[in-house]
Scaffold this motif. Structure first.
Motif: not given
Length: 384
Positions: A255, A361-362, A364, A367-368
């Motif tokens: 992230t 899996w990535k 999120p 999305g963030r």
């Protein structure tokens, strides 16, 4: 027209990545490093690294000569990092400034310490990173010879019990830190900085913009140096390794890296394109920085193919879809060649089918990025 614009926007990073992958197979033509290395100092920023700092200090000190130095910056620590580093034999400077957290501020603090008796070469090494045999002296020798910043080869080593998602993540890291660095150097004569295993002539580092809260302060520093007329050289003969994080920690780490990479691209690609008018080598660097993270690119291309397929079915115009499809084929072939040479030990063939699940899996992370992009520097957990 919109269909062609969409196809072109997705084709450009695919074609550029394919060019970097294929260029990585070319010999670099560089000579061996000089036998004699100048005196150097190692700056090791550390934030709450009590469990690993002793091993990093001991591995670093094993490569120091009487003329070399190691300075550990215990930055805003809440554990015993400073004491552990001192017991391992390092000179430790402590810094406490919660309002300015991050590696860039720690390095700026360490540079001020070195300025009283500046070394000819300064090397930056993370507190969880182990230098390979002779890596520090090699970096110092090349930095003096080339009068440029030098980035060594930094790779992650997955634990034996790591699952397929960590294996894919580690392979993607190797693509970024080895394959694309090789390709970019051959296509442009320059490379990018990647955070650890970096050497700088003091004359270059003393005025460099270090104090930064950037999530990817290393990438930003390298781009600033390039725009200031300097070079960053990649030397894979000087190797550095760090253990890959757990799945939970990898999400946080990715992230920070990927949000920082995207925000840096938005700010620096226009500057690099403008610099192309006076310095053509800025164009390959701009193309490299503009490439989104591979998972995000894969999701975007898949969505683009689907959209162009629907458009072609309704309109009968299939050329944009065909062009993007051919770009995907070229990318897939070049990626397969890269995996065959550099990825088999990390990613066995049976795990390749897990790549779509890795991309999910990535999700999120991306999305963030849309609703709450990460802006603050956070340390990656070292827990298994």
């Amino acid at each position: 027209m919109m269909a062609w614009v969409l196809a072109a926007m997705l084709l450009l990073p695919l074609l550029w990545l394919s060019a970097e992958f294929l260029a990585a197979f070319l010999p670099d033509g560089h000579q061996d490093a000089p036998a004699e290395a100048p005196a150097f100092a190692v700056l090791m920023p550390a934030h709450d690294e009590v469990w690993g700092i002793a091993a990093a200090v001991k591995a670093t000190r094993a490569q120091l000569r009487p003329c070399d130095r190691l300075v550990v910056i215990a930055d805003n620590c809440t554990d015993g990092t400073a004491a552990a580093a001192r017991r391992a034999g390092a000179f430790v400077a402590t810094r406490t400034n919660p309002g300015h957290r991050g590696k860039g501020f720690a390095l700026d603090f360490g540079r001020d310490i070195l300025s009283d008796d500046p070394p000819e070469i300064a090397i930056i090494l993370d507190a969880d990173c182990t230098p390979g045999p002779g890596a520090l002296q090699r970096l110092a020798a090349i930095a003096r010879q080339e009068k440029a910043a030098v980035q060594g080869l930094f790779l992650l080593t997955p634990p034996a019990e790591a699952g397929s998602l960590i294996g894919i993540s580690t392979f993607a890291f190797k693509i970024r830190n080895l394959v694309r660095q090789r390709g970019l150097l051959r296509l442009s004569g320059s490379a990018v900085l990647q955070g650890t295993g970096m050497a700088f002539p003091w004359e270059l580092l003393k005025d460099a913009p270090l104090a930064s809260a950037s999530l990817v302060e290393d990438l930003q520093l390298g781009l600033e140096l390039f725009l200031g007329g300097h070079r960053v050289i990649f030397d894979e003969g000087a190797s550095f390794t760090s253990s890959a994080s757990s799945e939970a920690a990898t999400v946080g780490q990715r992230t920070r890296w990927e949000h920082g990479q995207i925000s840096t691209a938005i700010r620096y690609v226009p500057r690099l394109l403008r610099a192309t008018l006076q310095r053509p080598a800025a164009l390959p660097l701009a193309l490299d920085v503009a490439v989104p993270p591979l998972s995000l690119l894969g999701m975007s291309v898949a969505s683009g193919l689907l959209g162009l397929l629907v458009y072609g079915w309704q309109s009968g115009i299939l050329m944009p879809l065909l062009a993007l499809s051919l770009g995907c084929v070229l990318f897939a072939v070049s990626l397969l060649a890269v995996w065959s040479r550099w990825g088999k030990e990390l990613l066995p063939a049976r795990t390749l089918a897990q790549i779509p699940f890795y991309m999910l899996w990535k999700l999120p992370i991306y999305g963030r990025l849309l609703v709450r992009p990460q802006r603050d520097w956070l340390r990656t957990s070292r827990e298994p």
